[in-house]
Design a protein around this motif. Structure first.
Motif, mmCIF file in Angstrom:
data_model
loop_
_atom_site.group_PDB
_atom_site.id
_atom_site.type_symbol
_atom_site.label_atom_id
_atom_site.label_comp_id
_atom_site.label_asym_id
_atom_site.label_seq_id
_atom_site.Cartn_x
_atom_site.Cartn_y
_atom_site.Cartn_z
ATOM 1 N N ALA A 203 43.869 13.732 51.044
ATOM 2 C CA ALA A 203 44.516 13.759 49.730
ATOM 3 C C ALA A 203 44.328 12.441 48.986
ATOM 4 C CB ALA A 203 46.003 14.050 49.884
ATOM 5 N N PHE A 204 43.978 11.378 49.709
ATOM 6 C CA PHE A 204 43.756 10.070 49.112
ATOM 7 C C PHE A 204 42.281 9.688 49.054
ATOM 8 C CE2 PHE A 204 47.980 10.117 50.917
ATOM 9 C CZ PHE A 204 48.754 9.571 49.907
ATOM 10 N N LEU A 205 41.492 10.183 50.025
ATOM 11 C CA LEU A 205 40.092 9.762 50.132
ATOM 12 C C LEU A 205 39.092 10.911 50.142
ATOM 13 C CD1 LEU A 205 40.328 6.981 52.877
ATOM 14 C CD2 LEU A 205 40.118 6.650 50.424
ATOM 15 N N GLY A 206 39.566 12.143 50.293
ATOM 16 C CA GLY A 206 38.639 13.250 50.465
ATOM 17 C C GLY A 206 38.054 13.308 51.862
ATOM 18 N N ARG A 207 38.619 12.524 52.791
ATOM 19 C CA ARG A 207 38.124 12.449 54.157
ATOM 20 C C ARG A 207 39.284 12.399 55.143
ATOM 21 N NH1 ARG A 207 32.861 10.606 55.110
ATOM 22 N NH2 ARG A 207 31.675 10.108 53.227
ATOM 23 N N GLU A 208 39.002 12.836 56.367
ATOM 24 C CA GLU A 208 39.928 12.661 57.475
ATOM 25 C C GLU A 208 39.229 11.859 58.570
ATOM 26 O OE1 GLU A 208 42.983 13.495 57.264
ATOM 27 O OE2 GLU A 208 43.097 15.131 55.808
ATOM 28 N N LEU A 209 40.000 11.397 59.547
ATOM 29 C CA LEU A 209 39.483 10.650 60.688
ATOM 30 C C LEU A 209 39.679 11.455 61.966
ATOM 31 C CD1 LEU A 209 40.974 7.076 60.016
ATOM 32 C CD2 LEU A 209 38.911 8.110 59.045
ATOM 33 N N VAL A 210 38.733 11.345 62.875
ATOM 34 C CA VAL A 210 38.799 12.043 64.165
ATOM 35 C C VAL A 210 38.393 11.074 65.272
ATOM 36 C CG1 VAL A 210 37.939 13.968 65.561
ATOM 37 C CG2 VAL A 210 38.208 14.254 63.084
ATOM 38 N N MET A 211 39.194 11.009 66.332
ATOM 39 C CA MET A 211 38.834 10.279 67.550
ATOM 40 C C MET A 211 38.725 11.315 68.665
ATOM 41 S SD MET A 211 40.992 7.529 69.832
ATOM 42 C CE MET A 211 41.239 6.355 68.523
ATOM 43 N N PRO A 212 37.507 11.715 69.054
ATOM 44 C CA PRO A 212 37.364 12.800 70.023
ATOM 45 C C PRO A 212 37.362 12.321 71.473
ATOM 46 C CG PRO A 212 35.217 12.246 69.120
ATOM 47 C CD PRO A 212 36.219 11.309 68.472
ATOM 48 N N ARG A 213 38.241 12.902 72.261
ATOM 49 C CA ARG A 213 38.260 12.793 73.725
ATOM 50 C C ARG A 213 38.131 11.349 74.224
ATOM 51 N NH1 ARG A 213 37.947 17.133 76.938
ATOM 52 N NH2 ARG A 213 36.834 15.896 78.517
ATOM 53 N N ALA A 214 38.976 10.492 73.735
ATOM 54 C CA ALA A 214 38.990 9.103 74.201
ATOM 55 C C ALA A 214 39.941 8.973 75.383
ATOM 56 C CB ALA A 214 39.418 8.171 73.075
ATOM 57 N N ARG A 215 39.515 8.298 76.426
ATOM 58 C CA ARG A 215 40.400 8.040 77.570
ATOM 59 C C ARG A 215 41.147 6.741 77.304
ATOM 60 N NH1 ARG A 215 40.106 11.154 82.121
ATOM 61 N NH2 ARG A 215 38.368 12.639 82.220
ATOM 62 N N LEU A 216 42.162 6.870 76.469
ATOM 63 C CA LEU A 216 42.996 5.748 76.073
ATOM 64 C C LEU A 216 44.454 6.158 76.217
ATOM 65 C CD1 LEU A 216 41.248 4.582 72.764
ATOM 66 C CD2 LEU A 216 41.356 3.284 74.895
ATOM 67 N N PRO A 217 45.345 5.207 76.492
ATOM 68 C CA PRO A 217 46.772 5.543 76.414
ATOM 69 C C PRO A 217 47.097 6.091 75.028
ATOM 70 C CG PRO A 217 46.459 3.400 77.440
ATOM 71 C CD PRO A 217 45.119 3.813 76.906
ATOM 72 N N LEU A 218 47.932 7.107 74.979
ATOM 73 C CA LEU A 218 48.232 7.764 73.709
ATOM 74 C C LEU A 218 48.706 6.775 72.651
ATOM 75 C CD1 LEU A 218 48.580 10.274 71.986
ATOM 76 C CD2 LEU A 218 50.819 10.627 73.048
ATOM 77 N N ARG A 219 49.571 5.848 73.040
ATOM 78 C CA ARG A 219 50.084 4.874 72.082
ATOM 79 C C ARG A 219 48.943 4.056 71.460
ATOM 80 N NH1 ARG A 219 55.056 2.427 71.334
ATOM 81 N NH2 ARG A 219 55.881 3.514 73.151
ATOM 82 N N ASP A 220 47.980 3.649 72.283
ATOM 83 C CA ASP A 220 46.854 2.855 71.780
ATOM 84 C C ASP A 220 45.971 3.682 70.855
ATOM 85 O OD1 ASP A 220 47.813 0.799 73.317
ATOM 86 O OD2 ASP A 220 46.278 0.958 74.879
ATOM 87 N N ALA A 221 45.745 4.953 71.227
ATOM 88 C CA ALA A 221 44.887 5.814 70.408
ATOM 89 C C ALA A 221 45.490 6.037 69.028
ATOM 90 C CB ALA A 221 44.675 7.153 71.117
ATOM 91 N N VAL A 222 46.789 6.337 68.977
ATOM 92 C CA VAL A 222 47.446 6.565 67.689
ATOM 93 C C VAL A 222 47.520 5.269 66.889
ATOM 94 C CG1 VAL A 222 49.594 7.263 66.569
ATOM 95 C CG2 VAL A 222 48.736 8.563 68.531
ATOM 96 N N ALA A 223 47.797 4.157 67.564
ATOM 97 C CA ALA A 223 47.866 2.867 66.868
ATOM 98 C C ALA A 223 46.522 2.528 66.233
ATOM 99 C CB ALA A 223 48.295 1.771 67.829
ATOM 100 N N PHE A 224 45.429 2.807 66.941
ATOM 101 C CA PHE A 224 44.104 2.536 66.384
ATOM 102 C C PHE A 224 43.846 3.385 65.147
ATOM 103 C CE2 PHE A 224 39.604 3.414 65.925
ATOM 104 C CZ PHE A 224 39.052 2.144 65.973
ATOM 105 N N MET A 225 44.202 4.658 65.221
ATOM 106 C CA MET A 225 43.975 5.545 64.074
ATOM 107 C C MET A 225 44.861 5.158 62.901
ATOM 108 S SD MET A 225 41.562 7.666 64.817
ATOM 109 C CE MET A 225 41.685 9.326 64.131
ATOM 110 N N CYS A 226 46.086 4.747 63.198
ATOM 111 C CA CYS A 226 46.997 4.289 62.147
ATOM 112 C C CYS A 226 46.410 3.052 61.462
ATOM 113 C CB CYS A 226 48.364 3.990 62.749
ATOM 114 S SG CYS A 226 49.607 3.501 61.540
ATOM 115 N N GLY A 227 45.922 2.114 62.260
ATOM 116 C CA GLY A 227 45.310 0.920 61.691
ATOM 117 C C GLY A 227 44.070 1.236 60.884
#
Length: 318
Positions: A203-227
């Motif tokens: 709604a802001f960029l016309g794009r979304e972000l995807v992180m596929p099948r990363a073996r990361l702690p959930l908190r780290d994965a979401v924090a990275f996407m948030c950043g």
């Protein structure tokens, strides 16, 4: 030729619904006045066309002379399919289903951005006014839940009020405007694979972000996407195909690939972040990048200026 969904997302109004556990009676003028008092940094110069009483037990249509801001409602409950919103909020709003079940009334607040202007500052402004105006209603004691369909998100009223404070200050409330959809895989060893996707960034960029099948702690994965969302919104950064990225300037753990709308089932244009722990090969999905690699001696690190959006907003007002 039909309009691309990525482009359609950039032209849509921003709408939010506030759920109540009792009847709401007010007026358009009262709501605008309260918004001007709570968020004086914004200009609230919306002239109403009539008296426009707001009553959740009657059909309500209230708008200003420009048609930018609308408060619209029908009597009764907000009847939508809540399945996905409740699922996405299972960690941030675990009792959302019970709160939805209790509500008796609702109202919608819509804000329309400048016609034809799909720039990030213009989209931010529309969402900023929508959030601050609706926060006035979300602060009422009878308010129980905020539903933001752009992100398939349900949010506690107090969180929405904090998001309004952040937006009024010129910063993107990423956790309220964007949902991070999480899909985990029960495939040992730990950390288990997790796919994290954004809902609402388009709604802001016309794009979304995807992180596929990363073996990361959930908190780290979401924090990275948030950043990453903050980078493209607050810092006005543009990712490029085959760029690398990490949690620190020296870290190159992620390979970024560009995914076009329709490719691999993508509903909108996307950026995919392949972590080095993923069992997916970015070359199998997207092939070799057409962009040449940077020279070996070139420092291509980018940390971003997270004041960029605020500076662009100030420049537009001058």
């Amino acid at each position: 030729m039909s309009e691309r969904y990525s482009d359609k997302r950039l032209s849509e109004d921003f709408t939010v619904y506030i759920l109540f556990e009792d009847q709401l009676e007010a007026s358009f003028e009262e709501v605008i006045a309260a918004a001007a008092e709570d968020y004086p940094a914004l200009e609230w110069v919306f002239t109403q066309l009539g008296p426009f009483p707001i009553n959740t037990r009657q059909p309500t249509i209230a708008c200003d002379t420009t048609g930018q801001v609308k408060i619209i409602g029908m009597p009764g409950r907000c009847e939508v399919d809540w399945t996905h919103a409740i699922h996405h909020a299972r960690m941030t709003f675990p009792d959302a289903a019970q709160v939805i079940q209790r509500h008796t009334d609702h109202i919608g607040v819509t804000f329309t951005g400048p016609n034809g202007d799909t720039s990030t500052p213009a989209r931010f402004r529309a969402a900023q006014y929508m959030t601050c105006l609706s926060a006035v209603l979300a602060k009422l004691p009878i308010a129980s839940l905020v539903y933001f369909p752009s992100a398939t998100a349900v949010v506690q009223p107090e969180r929405w009020a904090k998001a309004a404070d952040q937006a009024a200050a010129g910063q993107v409330p990423v956790l309220e405007w964007i949902t991070f959809a999480v899909h985990g895989f029960d495939e040992p060893p730990e950390p288990l694979p997790v796919t994290v996707s954004t809902i609402g960034l388009a709604a802001f960029l016309g794009r979304e972000l995807v992180m596929p099948r990363a073996r990361l702690p959930l908190r780290d994965a979401v924090a990275f996407m948030c950043g990453s969302c903050s980078m493209v919104l607050d810092a006005d950064h543009t990712f490029r195909d085959a760029d690398t990225m990490g949690f620190t300037p020296e870290d190159k753990a992620f390979r970024i690939r560009e995914c076009a709308e329709g490719q691999h089932g993508a509903q909108t244009d996307q950026w995919w972040f392949f972590h080095e722990s993923s069992d997916l090969d970015h070359l199998e999905f997207f092939g070799e990048s057409e962009r040449p690699p940077p020279p070996p001696d070139m420092d291509n690190n980018f940390e971003g200026d997270f004041e960029t959006l605020r500076q662009r907003l100030s420049a537009r007002l001058q």
